[in-house]
Design a protein around this motif. Sequence first.
Motif, PDB file in Angstrom:
ATOM      1  N   LYS A 212       0.836  -1.197   0.000  1.00  0.00           N
ATOM      2  CA  LYS A 212       0.000   0.000   0.000  1.00  0.00           C
ATOM      3  C   LYS A 212       0.875   1.253   0.000  1.00  0.00           C
ATOM      4  N   TYR A 213       1.896   1.250   0.856  1.00  0.00           N
ATOM      5  CA  TYR A 213       2.822   2.389   0.898  1.00  0.00           C
ATOM      6  C   TYR A 213       3.546   2.539  -0.438  1.00  0.00           C
ATOM      7  N   CYS A 214       4.052   1.434  -0.969  1.00  0.00           N
ATOM      8  CA  CYS A 214       4.811   1.477  -2.227  1.00  0.00           C
ATOM      9  C   CYS A 214       3.946   1.968  -3.382  1.00  0.00           C
ATOM     10  N   ASP A 215       2.688   1.579  -3.399  1.00  0.00           N
ATOM     11  CA  ASP A 215       1.782   2.031  -4.469  1.00  0.00           C
ATOM     12  C   ASP A 215       1.637   3.548  -4.458  1.00  0.00           C
ATOM     13  N   VAL A 216       1.494   4.113  -3.256  1.00  0.00           N
ATOM     14  CA  VAL A 216       1.336   5.562  -3.149  1.00  0.00           C
ATOM     15  C   VAL A 216       2.616   6.274  -3.604  1.00  0.00           C
ATOM     16  N   VAL A 217       3.766   5.802  -3.106  1.00  0.00           N
ATOM     17  CA  VAL A 217       5.039   6.423  -3.470  1.00  0.00           C
ATOM     18  C   VAL A 217       5.299   6.270  -4.962  1.00  0.00           C
ATOM     19  N   ARG A 218       4.945   5.111  -5.510  1.00  0.00           N
ATOM     20  CA  ARG A 218       5.170   4.850  -6.946  1.00  0.00           C
ATOM     21  C   ARG A 218       4.381   5.829  -7.808  1.00  0.00           C
ATOM     22  N   LYS A 219       3.180   6.190  -7.359  1.00  0.00           N
ATOM     23  CA  LYS A 219       2.376   7.143  -8.134  1.00  0.00           C
ATOM     24  C   LYS A 219       3.040   8.516  -8.164  1.00  0.00           C
ATOM     25  N   TYR A 220       3.594   8.936  -7.037  1.00  0.00           N
ATOM     26  CA  TYR A 220       4.319  10.203  -7.019  1.00  0.00           C
ATOM     27  C   TYR A 220       5.564  10.122  -7.896  1.00  0.00           C
ATOM     28  N   ARG A 221       6.270   8.995  -7.797  1.00  0.00           N
ATOM     29  CA  ARG A 221       7.490   8.832  -8.588  1.00  0.00           C
ATOM     30  C   ARG A 221       7.175   8.857 -10.077  1.00  0.00           C
ATOM     31  N   ASN A 222       6.110   8.166 -10.481  1.00  0.00           N
ATOM     32  CA  ASN A 222       5.718   8.140 -11.893  1.00  0.00           C
ATOM     33  C   ASN A 222       5.301   9.522 -12.384  1.00  0.00           C
ATOM     34  N   THR A 223       4.592  10.265 -11.519  1.00  0.00           N
ATOM     35  CA  THR A 223       4.197  11.630 -11.887  1.00  0.00           C
ATOM     36  C   THR A 223       5.426  12.492 -12.160  1.00  0.00           C
ATOM     37  N   TYR A 224       6.437  12.324 -11.325  1.00  0.00           N
ATOM     38  CA  TYR A 224       7.674  13.087 -11.485  1.00  0.00           C
ATOM     39  C   TYR A 224       8.349  12.751 -12.810  1.00  0.00           C
ATOM     40  N   TYR A 225       8.481  11.440 -13.104  1.00  0.00           N
ATOM     41  CA  TYR A 225       9.161  11.034 -14.338  1.00  0.00           C
ATOM     42  C   TYR A 225       8.345  11.390 -15.582  1.00  0.00           C
ATOM     43  N   GLU A 226       7.024  11.299 -15.473  1.00  0.00           N
ATOM     44  CA  GLU A 226       6.174  11.680 -16.605  1.00  0.00           C
ATOM     45  C   GLU A 226       6.345  13.163 -16.928  1.00  0.00           C
ATOM     46  N   ALA A 227       6.426  13.973 -15.877  1.00  0.00           N
ATOM     47  CA  ALA A 227       6.614  15.411 -16.082  1.00  0.00           C
ATOM     48  C   ALA A 227       7.964  15.696 -16.717  1.00  0.00           C
TER      49      ALA A 227
ATOM     50  N   VAL B 198       4.472  21.689  -7.312  1.00  0.00           N
ATOM     51  CA  VAL B 198       5.275  21.795  -6.085  1.00  0.00           C
ATOM     52  C   VAL B 198       4.663  20.965  -4.964  1.00  0.00           C
ATOM     53  N   GLU B 199       3.340  20.912  -4.919  1.00  0.00           N
ATOM     54  CA  GLU B 199       2.662  20.131  -3.876  1.00  0.00           C
ATOM     55  C   GLU B 199       2.948  18.651  -4.031  1.00  0.00           C
ATOM     56  N   VAL B 200       3.028  18.184  -5.274  1.00  0.00           N
ATOM     57  CA  VAL B 200       3.332  16.774  -5.528  1.00  0.00           C
ATOM     58  C   VAL B 200       4.719  16.432  -4.993  1.00  0.00           C
ATOM     59  N   ILE B 201       5.708  17.289  -5.307  1.00  0.00           N
ATOM     60  CA  ILE B 201       7.074  17.062  -4.828  1.00  0.00           C
ATOM     61  C   ILE B 201       7.114  17.098  -3.303  1.00  0.00           C
ATOM     62  N   GLY B 202       6.392  18.054  -2.722  1.00  0.00           N
ATOM     63  CA  GLY B 202       6.366  18.178  -1.267  1.00  0.00           C
ATOM     64  C   GLY B 202       5.772  16.951  -0.592  1.00  0.00           C
ATOM     65  N   ASN B 203       4.656  16.448  -1.126  1.00  0.00           N
ATOM     66  CA  ASN B 203       4.008  15.263  -0.554  1.00  0.00           C
ATOM     67  C   ASN B 203       4.894  14.031  -0.693  1.00  0.00           C
ATOM     68  N   TRP B 204       5.527  13.906  -1.844  1.00  0.00           N
ATOM     69  CA  TRP B 204       6.421  12.760  -2.099  1.00  0.00           C
ATOM     70  C   TRP B 204       7.587  12.784  -1.111  1.00  0.00           C
ATOM     71  N   THR B 205       8.173  13.946  -0.931  1.00  0.00           N
ATOM     72  CA  THR B 205       9.297  14.088   0.002  1.00  0.00           C
ATOM     73  C   THR B 205       8.861  13.763   1.427  1.00  0.00           C
ATOM     74  N   GLN B 206       7.695  14.244   1.825  1.00  0.00           N
ATOM     75  CA  GLN B 206       7.190  13.967   3.175  1.00  0.00           C
ATOM     76  C   GLN B 206       6.989  12.470   3.396  1.00  0.00           C
ATOM     77  N   LEU B 207       6.458  11.789   2.387  1.00  0.00           N
ATOM     78  CA  LEU B 207       6.253  10.338   2.501  1.00  0.00           C
ATOM     79  C   LEU B 207       7.572   9.616   2.726  1.00  0.00           C
ATOM     80  N   LYS B 208       8.588  10.008   1.978  1.00  0.00           N
ATOM     81  CA  LYS B 208       9.895   9.354   2.104  1.00  0.00           C
ATOM     82  C   LYS B 208      10.533   9.654   3.454  1.00  0.00           C
TER      83      LYS B 208
END
Length: 370
Positions: A112-127, A136-146
């Motif tokens: 469950k955790y990996c799925d959430v982080v993977r979505k942020y990671r994919n969003t970053y690479y897609e961009a 900026v909010e996406v990057i912030g949330n991803w960083t907070q999760l890590k």
Amino acid sequence: MTDCTTSFDEKDFEKLESLLYDEGVTFLHQFSKTEENQDVYAFAIYWNESNDELFFAINTLDCFQWMEEQKYSSFPKRKLEWITGAKYRCREFGFQYERCDFSPSLLVEWDKYCDVVRKYRNTYYEAQESKTEIDVEVIGNWTQLKERFLQVILNVYKKIENHFDLLKRSEDFIGFVDTEKWRLQDKIDWMKQTIDEKTFYRVFPEIERLENFLTDLSGKNIQEQKEFWLRAYMDFGFGLDTERTKVLECFERGKYDVETHLVHLGEEVVGDLVELIESMEKGHKRKELLRTHLLSMIRKIGKADDQSIDRLYLMLSERYAERSGQHDFVRILYIAKTLHKLRPDRYPKPIKDDRGRFSNIHEFGIEDRI
């Protein structure tokens, strides 16, 4: 664009922490009943955020000796026992408790955790691939999760620590949390959170020598510090074997570590970096690469006086006037990106067209002569 709305809240982190603790203790109990439970010198929790790899690991002196003889017989012992050497590299540890050993309940929460982080990671690479702005909010949330998960595994380690009596430990036993992407200083800082100072410096005496060396250097005036790090950077950049590189290599420090120290010097060193860029003739492959890295350092520093800005702008206009091919456009864009980073109110973000050319050079006040 990947949907990042799925969340992993504080209750989820607490549940994951509890399950990881239970599994870590299970691993210790299982290992403690084996014949290999002798001279255990290290326990670690390892996480690779790039591929969602997570495992507990143990190594023994016998296991390390076998590895040393079979895989690293030609390596100097000093390099193997360095803090980033094979002796303390989790993937080299002989005993691991990994995904295939996890209980079903832990797998559910971990996935469950990996799925959430993977979505942020994919969003970053897609961009990045589509060359679009990243929210900026996406990057912030991803960083907070890590960062929150790092705190989870540190908490888990500190609870598991109470069960280390199950292990027949060596005199220099240590335990730590590790990840794939940490640089040396990150590794040192995190190890110091789980290893007492006396033990840390006994196991890694070279780190104490390194810290003493850096403390002595930082006590010198800023000009001496700049001279040392700038010369060291150029020595490494051109593959020169000098007293500076020898000293730093004794501490397993290289060009990228020198970059970090230069960036820490801040705005004070920007003029010197610009001067180095100016001194390198065009067309020399290694020097062109160094120019790119020097510009990157200036962007990381993020500050510069007006004189340095004027010199960079002159460099941009001259390089643009002398351009002759696609590679020149790439180098010109690096200079423009640096100007934009340092003076965003004066210089816009450089834009590339479909052919990789600098399409808004006119916004920099430079005439586009074809």
